[in-house]
Design a protein around this motif. Structure first.
Motif, PDB file in Angstrom:
ATOM      1  N   ALA A  34      -0.715  -2.388 -10.441  1.00  0.00           N
ATOM      2  CA  ALA A  34      -0.723  -1.211  -9.566  1.00  0.00           C
ATOM      3  C   ALA A  34      -1.994  -0.418  -9.841  1.00  0.00           C
ATOM      4  N   PHE A  35      -2.712  -0.093  -8.773  1.00  0.00           N
ATOM      5  CA  PHE A  35      -4.006   0.551  -8.898  1.00  0.00           C
ATOM      6  C   PHE A  35      -4.059   1.792  -8.023  1.00  0.00           C
ATOM      7  N   GLY A  36      -4.443   2.917  -8.629  1.00  0.00           N
ATOM      8  CA  GLY A  36      -4.560   4.170  -7.905  1.00  0.00           C
ATOM      9  C   GLY A  36      -5.991   4.675  -7.934  1.00  0.00           C
ATOM     10  N   PHE A  37      -6.384   5.355  -6.873  1.00  0.00           N
ATOM     11  CA  PHE A  37      -7.739   5.884  -6.765  1.00  0.00           C
ATOM     12  C   PHE A  37      -7.736   7.037  -5.783  1.00  0.00           C
ATOM     13  N   THR A  38      -8.824   7.793  -5.772  1.00  0.00           N
ATOM     14  CA  THR A  38      -8.919   8.885  -4.815  1.00  0.00           C
ATOM     15  C   THR A  38      -9.259   8.312  -3.444  1.00  0.00           C
ATOM     16  N   GLY A  59      -4.317   9.479  -9.599  1.00  0.00           N
ATOM     17  CA  GLY A  59      -3.224   9.038 -10.454  1.00  0.00           C
ATOM     18  C   GLY A  59      -1.889   9.658 -10.109  1.00  0.00           C
ATOM     19  N   GLY A  60      -1.876  10.874  -9.637  1.00  0.00           N
ATOM     20  CA  GLY A  60      -0.627  11.567  -9.335  1.00  0.00           C
ATOM     21  C   GLY A  60       0.151  10.909  -8.215  1.00  0.00           C
ATOM     22  N   GLY A  61      -0.113  11.317  -6.990  1.00  0.00           N
ATOM     23  CA  GLY A  61       0.577  10.777  -5.827  1.00  0.00           C
ATOM     24  C   GLY A  61       0.291   9.311  -5.578  1.00  0.00           C
ATOM     25  N   LEU A 116     -11.872  -7.725   3.887  1.00  0.00           N
ATOM     26  CA  LEU A 116     -12.311  -8.519   2.739  1.00  0.00           C
ATOM     27  C   LEU A 116     -11.707  -9.913   2.737  1.00  0.00           C
ATOM     28  N   ASP A 117     -10.418 -10.003   3.152  1.00  0.00           N
ATOM     29  CA  ASP A 117      -9.734 -11.297   3.145  1.00  0.00           C
ATOM     30  C   ASP A 117      -8.527 -11.215   4.071  1.00  0.00           C
ATOM     31  N   SER A 118      -8.659 -11.795   5.237  1.00  0.00           N
ATOM     32  CA  SER A 118      -7.591 -11.703   6.231  1.00  0.00           C
ATOM     33  C   SER A 118      -6.346 -12.501   5.842  1.00  0.00           C
ATOM     34  N   SER A 119      -6.446 -13.347   4.824  1.00  0.00           N
ATOM     35  CA  SER A 119      -5.271 -14.124   4.399  1.00  0.00           C
ATOM     36  C   SER A 119      -4.334 -13.333   3.480  1.00  0.00           C
ATOM     37  N   ILE A 120      -4.786 -12.180   3.004  1.00  0.00           N
ATOM     38  CA  ILE A 120      -3.933 -11.351   2.143  1.00  0.00           C
ATOM     39  C   ILE A 120      -2.892 -10.664   3.015  1.00  0.00           C
ATOM     40  N   GLU A 121      -1.629 -10.796   2.623  1.00  0.00           N
ATOM     41  CA  GLU A 121      -0.534 -10.146   3.335  1.00  0.00           C
ATOM     42  C   GLU A 121      -0.419  -8.708   2.846  1.00  0.00           C
ATOM     43  N   THR A 122      -0.492  -7.751   3.762  1.00  0.00           N
ATOM     44  CA  THR A 122      -0.407  -6.342   3.398  1.00  0.00           C
ATOM     45  C   THR A 122       0.767  -5.681   4.100  1.00  0.00           C
ATOM     46  N   THR A 123       1.345  -4.698   3.421  1.00  0.00           N
ATOM     47  CA  THR A 123       2.414  -3.897   4.007  1.00  0.00           C
ATOM     48  C   THR A 123       2.236  -2.463   3.538  1.00  0.00           C
ATOM     49  N   ILE A 124       2.288  -1.537   4.469  1.00  0.00           N
ATOM     50  CA  ILE A 124       2.239  -0.120   4.148  1.00  0.00           C
ATOM     51  C   ILE A 124       3.667   0.364   3.959  1.00  0.00           C
ATOM     52  N   LYS A 125       3.910   1.034   2.826  1.00  0.00           N
ATOM     53  CA  LYS A 125       5.252   1.523   2.515  1.00  0.00           C
ATOM     54  C   LYS A 125       5.172   2.923   1.912  1.00  0.00           C
ATOM     55  N   SER A 126       6.325   3.545   1.783  1.00  0.00           N
ATOM     56  CA  SER A 126       6.398   4.794   1.024  1.00  0.00           C
ATOM     57  C   SER A 126       6.145   4.448  -0.446  1.00  0.00           C
ATOM     58  N   ASP A 127       5.834   5.431  -1.238  1.00  0.00           N
ATOM     59  CA  ASP A 127       5.586   5.193  -2.664  1.00  0.00           C
ATOM     60  C   ASP A 127       6.767   4.497  -3.329  1.00  0.00           C
ATOM     61  N   LEU A 128       7.949   4.991  -3.069  1.00  0.00           N
ATOM     62  CA  LEU A 128       9.147   4.433  -3.686  1.00  0.00           C
ATOM     63  C   LEU A 128       9.354   2.984  -3.265  1.00  0.00           C
ATOM     64  N   ILE A 173       0.853  -1.174   0.000  1.00  0.00           N
ATOM     65  CA  ILE A 173       0.000   0.000   0.000  1.00  0.00           C
ATOM     66  C   ILE A 173       0.891   1.226   0.000  1.00  0.00           C
ATOM     67  N   GLY A 174       0.776   2.016  -1.054  1.00  0.00           N
ATOM     68  CA  GLY A 174       1.544   3.247  -1.190  1.00  0.00           C
ATOM     69  C   GLY A 174       0.589   4.427  -1.265  1.00  0.00           C
ATOM     70  N   GLY A 175       0.919   5.394  -2.094  1.00  0.00           N
ATOM     71  CA  GLY A 175       0.059   6.563  -2.239  1.00  0.00           C
ATOM     72  C   GLY A 175       0.304   7.588  -1.151  1.00  0.00           C
ATOM     73  N   GLN A 176      -0.529   8.612  -1.155  1.00  0.00           N
ATOM     74  CA  GLN A 176      -0.336   9.748  -0.258  1.00  0.00           C
ATOM     75  C   GLN A 176      -1.329   9.821   0.898  1.00  0.00           C
ATOM     76  N   VAL A 177      -2.487   9.165   0.749  1.00  0.00           N
ATOM     77  CA  VAL A 177      -3.532   9.281   1.776  1.00  0.00           C
ATOM     78  C   VAL A 177      -4.185   7.930   2.038  1.00  0.00           C
ATOM     79  N   GLU A 178      -4.819   7.819   3.193  1.00  0.00           N
ATOM     80  CA  GLU A 178      -5.691   6.689   3.534  1.00  0.00           C
ATOM     81  C   GLU A 178      -5.008   5.315   3.578  1.00  0.00           C
TER      82      GLU A 178
END
Length: 119
Positions: free
Chosen positions: A96-100, A55-57, A21-33, A5-10
């Motif tokens: 890679a998917f971006g959204f507001t 689309g930007g950040g 939605l699915d607790s078996s999915i491994e998630t990690t929050i990181k900087s965009d880079l 999970i990247g992006g600028q918000v949320e």
């Protein structure tokens, strides 16, 4: 499945939605880079990111590192996520998917569902 999970918000909200939605999915929050590098190096399967434009950040680093052909802007201000377009993007190999940020509650379930259905 590993999602960064990247992006600028949320970021925390996106992670919470994925886990609901699915607790078996491994998630990690990181900087965009770092998130984009995780996709490029095969450390993660998918990238989700939010910003104020969709689309930007949310996707700039992913576009720069893995290419525009692997990225999809799912929503923008005034343009809600579209289930068919998301499914088509997954079928085309986009990772890679971006959204507001204000569309996260709609976009994240659509993206996860499409990934599970077509990957």
């Amino acid at each position: 499945m590993k999602i960064v999970i990247g992006g600028q918000v949320e970021k925390q909200r996106i992670e919470k939605l994925i886990k609901q939605l699915d607790s078996s999915i491994e998630t990690t929050i990181k900087s965009d880079l770092d998130a984009a590098m995780a996709i490029k190096t095969g450390q993660a399967d998918y990238y989700l990111g939010a910003c104020h434009t969709g689309g930007g950040g949310a996707l700039a680093m992913a576009i720069a590192l893995i290419g525009k052909d692997k990225c999809e802007t799912v929503s923008m201000p005034g343009r809600m996520p579209d289930k068919e377009k998301i499914e088509q993007a997954v079928q085309q190999g986009k990772v890679a998917f971006g959204f507001t940020g204000d569309h996260a509650d709609t976009a994240v379930p659509m993206i996860i569902e499409a990934i599970k259905k077509y990957s």
